[in-house]
Design an enzyme around this catalytic site. Structure first.
Site, PDB file in Angstrom:
ATOM      1  N   HIS A  44      -6.197  -5.898  -2.393  1.00 17.78           N
ATOM      2  CA  HIS A  44      -6.999  -6.085  -1.095  1.00 17.78           C
ATOM      3  C   HIS A  44      -7.066  -7.416  -0.697  1.00 17.78           C
ATOM      4  O   HIS A  44      -7.734  -7.515   0.226  1.00 17.78           O
ATOM      5  CB  HIS A  44      -8.093  -5.052  -1.345  1.00 17.78           C
ATOM      6  CG  HIS A  44      -8.274  -3.649  -1.132  1.00 17.78           C
ATOM      7  ND1 HIS A  44      -9.116  -2.883  -1.324  1.00 17.78           N
ATOM      8  CD2 HIS A  44      -7.136  -2.882  -1.104  1.00 17.78           C
ATOM      9  CE1 HIS A  44      -8.886  -1.659  -1.346  1.00 17.78           C
ATOM     10  NE2 HIS A  44      -7.547  -1.532  -1.212  1.00 17.78           N
ATOM     11  N   ASN A  81      -3.595   8.245   5.107  1.00 19.09           N
ATOM     12  CA  ASN A  81      -2.313   7.609   5.644  1.00 19.09           C
ATOM     13  C   ASN A  81      -2.360   7.348   7.188  1.00 19.09           C
ATOM     14  O   ASN A  81      -1.482   6.391   7.881  1.00 19.09           O
ATOM     15  CB  ASN A  81      -1.139   8.327   4.978  1.00 19.09           C
ATOM     16  CG  ASN A  81      -0.765   8.210   3.655  1.00 19.09           C
ATOM     17  OD1 ASN A  81      -1.384   7.108   3.094  1.00 19.09           O
ATOM     18  ND2 ASN A  81      -0.456   9.124   3.021  1.00 19.09           N
ATOM     19  N   ARG A 107       0.929  -1.350   0.055  1.00 15.04           N
ATOM     20  CA  ARG A 107      -0.121   0.033   0.032  1.00 15.04           C
ATOM     21  C   ARG A 107       0.930   1.389  -0.038  1.00 15.04           C
ATOM     22  O   ARG A 107       0.631   2.372  -0.579  1.00 15.04           O
ATOM     23  CB  ARG A 107      -0.890   0.060   1.236  1.00 15.04           C
ATOM     24  CG  ARG A 107      -1.923   1.066   1.415  1.00 15.04           C
ATOM     25  CD  ARG A 107      -2.953   0.925   2.495  1.00 15.04           C
ATOM     26  NE  ARG A 107      -3.967   1.934   2.489  1.00 15.04           N
ATOM     27  CZ  ARG A 107      -4.249   2.843   3.469  1.00 15.04           C
ATOM     28  NH1 ARG A 107      -3.546   2.617   4.535  1.00 15.04           N
ATOM     29  NH2 ARG A 107      -5.120   3.659   3.526  1.00 15.04           N
ATOM     30  N   HIS A 112       0.572   4.669  -2.464  1.00 17.32           N
ATOM     31  CA  HIS A 112       0.181   5.778  -1.925  1.00 17.32           C
ATOM     32  C   HIS A 112       1.318   6.628  -2.342  1.00 17.32           C
ATOM     33  O   HIS A 112       1.291   8.026  -2.424  1.00 17.32           O
ATOM     34  CB  HIS A 112       0.026   5.791  -0.393  1.00 17.32           C
ATOM     35  CG  HIS A 112      -1.448   5.280  -0.199  1.00 17.32           C
ATOM     36  ND1 HIS A 112      -2.009   5.669   1.144  1.00 17.32           N
ATOM     37  CD2 HIS A 112      -2.480   4.676  -0.727  1.00 17.32           C
ATOM     38  CE1 HIS A 112      -3.189   5.344   1.079  1.00 17.32           C
ATOM     39  NE2 HIS A 112      -3.425   4.393   0.103  1.00 17.32           N
TER      40      HIS A 112
HETATM   41  C1  HEM Z   1      -8.951   1.146  -5.840  1.00 16.44           C
HETATM   42  C2  HEM Z   1      -9.095   2.030  -5.057  1.00 16.44           C
HETATM   43  C3  HEM Z   1      -8.742   1.702  -3.621  1.00 16.44           C
HETATM   44  C4  HEM Z   1      -9.232   2.218  -2.659  1.00 16.44           C
HETATM   45  C5  HEM Z   1     -10.395   3.281  -2.576  1.00 16.44           C
HETATM   46  C6  HEM Z   1      -8.474   1.994  -1.361  1.00 16.44           C
HETATM   47  C7  HEM Z   1      -8.947   1.917  -0.221  1.00 16.44           C
HETATM   48  C8  HEM Z   1      -8.221   1.477   1.010  1.00 16.44           C
HETATM   49  C9  HEM Z   1      -8.511   1.517   2.529  1.00 16.44           C
HETATM   50  C10 HEM Z   1      -9.730   2.481   3.009  1.00 16.44           C
HETATM   51  C11 HEM Z   1      -7.868   0.663   3.264  1.00 16.44           C
HETATM   52  C12 HEM Z   1      -7.801   0.389   4.598  1.00 16.44           C
HETATM   53  C13 HEM Z   1      -7.085   1.458   5.269  1.00 16.44           C
HETATM   54  C14 HEM Z   1      -7.303   1.242   6.665  1.00 16.44           C
HETATM   55  O1  HEM Z   1      -8.330   1.870   7.121  1.00 16.44           O
HETATM   56  O2  HEM Z   1      -6.607   0.751   7.577  1.00 16.44           O
HETATM   57  C15 HEM Z   1      -6.758  -0.053   2.130  1.00 16.44           C
HETATM   58  C16 HEM Z   1      -5.951  -0.803   2.530  1.00 16.44           C
HETATM   59  C17 HEM Z   1      -5.109  -1.361   1.654  1.00 16.44           C
HETATM   60  N1  HEM Z   1      -4.889  -0.951   0.335  1.00 16.44           N
HETATM   61 FE1  HEM Z   1      -6.106  -0.021  -0.733  1.00 16.44          FE
HETATM   62  N2  HEM Z   1      -7.361   1.138  -1.960  1.00 16.44           N
HETATM   63  C18 HEM Z   1      -7.359   1.007  -3.217  1.00 16.44           C
HETATM   64  C19 HEM Z   1      -6.485   0.375  -4.048  1.00 16.44           C
HETATM   65  C20 HEM Z   1      -5.235  -0.072  -3.696  1.00 16.44           C
HETATM   66  C21 HEM Z   1      -4.185  -0.490  -4.499  1.00 16.44           C
HETATM   67  C22 HEM Z   1      -4.063  -0.243  -6.024  1.00 16.44           C
HETATM   68  C23 HEM Z   1      -3.423  -1.029  -3.701  1.00 16.44           C
HETATM   69  C24 HEM Z   1      -2.128  -1.546  -4.051  1.00 16.44           C
HETATM   70  C25 HEM Z   1      -1.516  -1.811  -5.461  1.00 16.44           C
HETATM   71  C26 HEM Z   1      -3.854  -1.105  -2.563  1.00 16.44           C
HETATM   72  C27 HEM Z   1      -3.307  -1.865  -1.361  1.00 16.44           C
HETATM   73  C28 HEM Z   1      -3.882  -1.931  -0.063  1.00 16.44           C
HETATM   74  C29 HEM Z   1      -3.558  -2.908   0.862  1.00 16.44           C
HETATM   75  C30 HEM Z   1      -2.278  -3.874   0.752  1.00 16.44           C
HETATM   76  C31 HEM Z   1      -4.189  -2.617   1.984  1.00 16.44           C
HETATM   77  C32 HEM Z   1      -4.040  -3.024   3.249  1.00 16.44           C
HETATM   78  C33 HEM Z   1      -2.783  -2.456   4.065  1.00 16.44           C
HETATM   79  C34 HEM Z   1      -2.409  -2.876   5.610  1.00 16.44           C
HETATM   80  O3  HEM Z   1      -3.102  -3.872   5.890  1.00 16.44           O
HETATM   81  O4  HEM Z   1      -1.825  -2.156   6.230  1.00 16.44           O
HETATM   82  N3  HEM Z   1      -5.076  -0.338  -2.346  1.00 16.44           N
HETATM   83  N4  HEM Z   1      -7.210   0.430   0.927  1.00 16.44           N
END
Ligand code: HEM
Length: 323
Positions: A190, A91, A59, A63
């Site tokens: 995700h 973030n 992530r 970002h």
């Molecule tokens: C398509 C639009 C996307 C939205 C709206 C989005 C939104 C989010 C949100 C809200 C979270 C949770 C944050 C939290 O509350 O702890 C999250 C987690 C995550 N996102 Fe996305 N995301 C998107 C695309 C992506 C992309 C393109 C990637 C990487 C290529 C990604 C990788 C991740 C990962 C791996 C997590 C887990 C992070 C952790 O466990 O610390 N996301 N995302």
């Protein structure tokens, strides 16, 4: 005349290659031969202590790249006169893995001072994290340099919120040079990691003026989520985004969407458009195809807005711009 035209064409082709990307696989081969090995080692050590860090690092690269390009601006600490990206609501407190980058950077500075950029460390660490969780490894073109600006306000317009629908997501990814298909592919990230309850609790308790609970959410899953995230509970509570296999880069994320178990509106919305729905179903059935496409999309993401050559700097400490 013919020879002249051929020459001009050749110059144009090589120029366009040059503009397209000045990054190179094996960039540190001569200047810091062990760089990729050291970063992988730090990712591995961190993963052993806390498996969730792999998700954090994937992530982090996303970002970083979507805000000002992949130039390490997400790593910069706030100062009394500037609130940096990492302290924006997108973030903070959710983004994790900063210490892994710091540890790798410290070892690299000790071994090859001033050579390996923070932006490249993030790109390599994301690749290693994909690999360690069961995704396909891929070569990372490198040679990024570090930016000197990080503004919290820029995250709002460049990072998609979890409330976005498929058209809004497509638009935001198009702005960064991606197709809708690549957007669906990248959303598959995700399949690992966690989310704070606050990122989706509106779907459980305050969906709209007529219903409290999002009708597109599987009721059994909603009940489970409500147990994990009671209304008004501690904002630090987190849940796995893909409960069947939270640390595995598999296609269970897409299977979840097919079963109306996408955690965010931005996940479940992929079923509301025939092209994206079709791709969700295909990916759910074909881990090999998805993993391949995901690796390619990560390489492409890693090229967004990079600084190369003499632009930017090689930060000494990834949290602080050089004095
Ligand atoms: C398509 C639009 C996307 C939205 C709206 C989005 C939104 C989010 C949100 C809200 C979270 C949770 C944050 C939290 O509350 O702890 C999250 C987690 C995550 N996102 Fe996305 N995301 C998107 C695309 C992506 C992309 C393109 C990637 C990487 C290529 C990604 C990788 C991740 C990962 C791996 C997590 C887990 C992070 C952790 O466990 O610390 N996301 N995302």
């Amino acid at each position: 005349m013919k020879k002249l035209l051929v020459c001009i064409a050749l110059v144009l082709v090589s120029l366009s290659r040059c503009v397209e990307s000045q990054l190179q696989v094996g960039f540190y081969k001569d200047s810091c031969g062990l760089a990729e090995f050291i970063i992988k080692d730090e990712v591995r050590k961190a993963f052993v202590k806390d498996r969730g860090l792999a998700a954090g690092l994937v992530r982090m690269h996303f970002h970083d790249c979507f805000v000002r390009g992949c130039e390490g601006s997400v790593l910069i600490d706030s100062t009394p006169s500037n609130t940096a990206e990492k302290d924006s609501p997108a973030n903070n407190p959710s983004l994790r893995g900063f210490e892994v980058i710091d540890n790798a950077k410290a070892r690299l500075e000790a071994m090859c001072k001033g050579v390996v950029s923070c932006a490249d460390i993030v790109a390599f660490a994301a690749r290693d994290s994909v690999e360690i969780t069961g995704g396909f490894g891929y070569d990372v073109p490198a040679g990024r340099r570090d930016g000197r600006v990080s503004l919290a306000s820029e995250t709002q317009t460049n990072l998609p919120p979890p409330s976005f629908n498929v058209d809004q997501l497509t638009q935001m990814f198009t702005n960064k040079g991606f197709t809708q298909e690549e957007m669906v592919t990248l959303s598959g990230a995700h399949t690992i990691g966690r989310s704070h309850c606050t990122s989706f609790s509106n779907r459980l308790y305050s969906f709209n003026t007529t219903v409290n609970q999002d009708p597109s959410l599987d009721p059994t899953y909603a009940t489970m989520l409500k147990q994990q995230c009671p209304q008004g509970s501690n904002p630090n509570l987190v849940v796995s985004m893909d409960p069947p296999s939270p640390n595995m880069m598999d296609t269970s994320y897409y299977q979840g969407i097919v079963a109306n178990r996408g955690l965010f509106t931005s996940d479940q919305t992929l079923l509301t458009n025939s092209a994206t729905a079709n791709q969700v179903t295909q990916n759910a059935r074909n881990p090999f195809i998805w993993k391949n496409n995901f690796a390619a999309a990560m390489v492409k993401m890693g090229k967004i807005g990079v600084l190369t050559g003499s632009a930017g700097e090689i930060r000494v400490n990834c949290r602080v711009i050089n004095g």
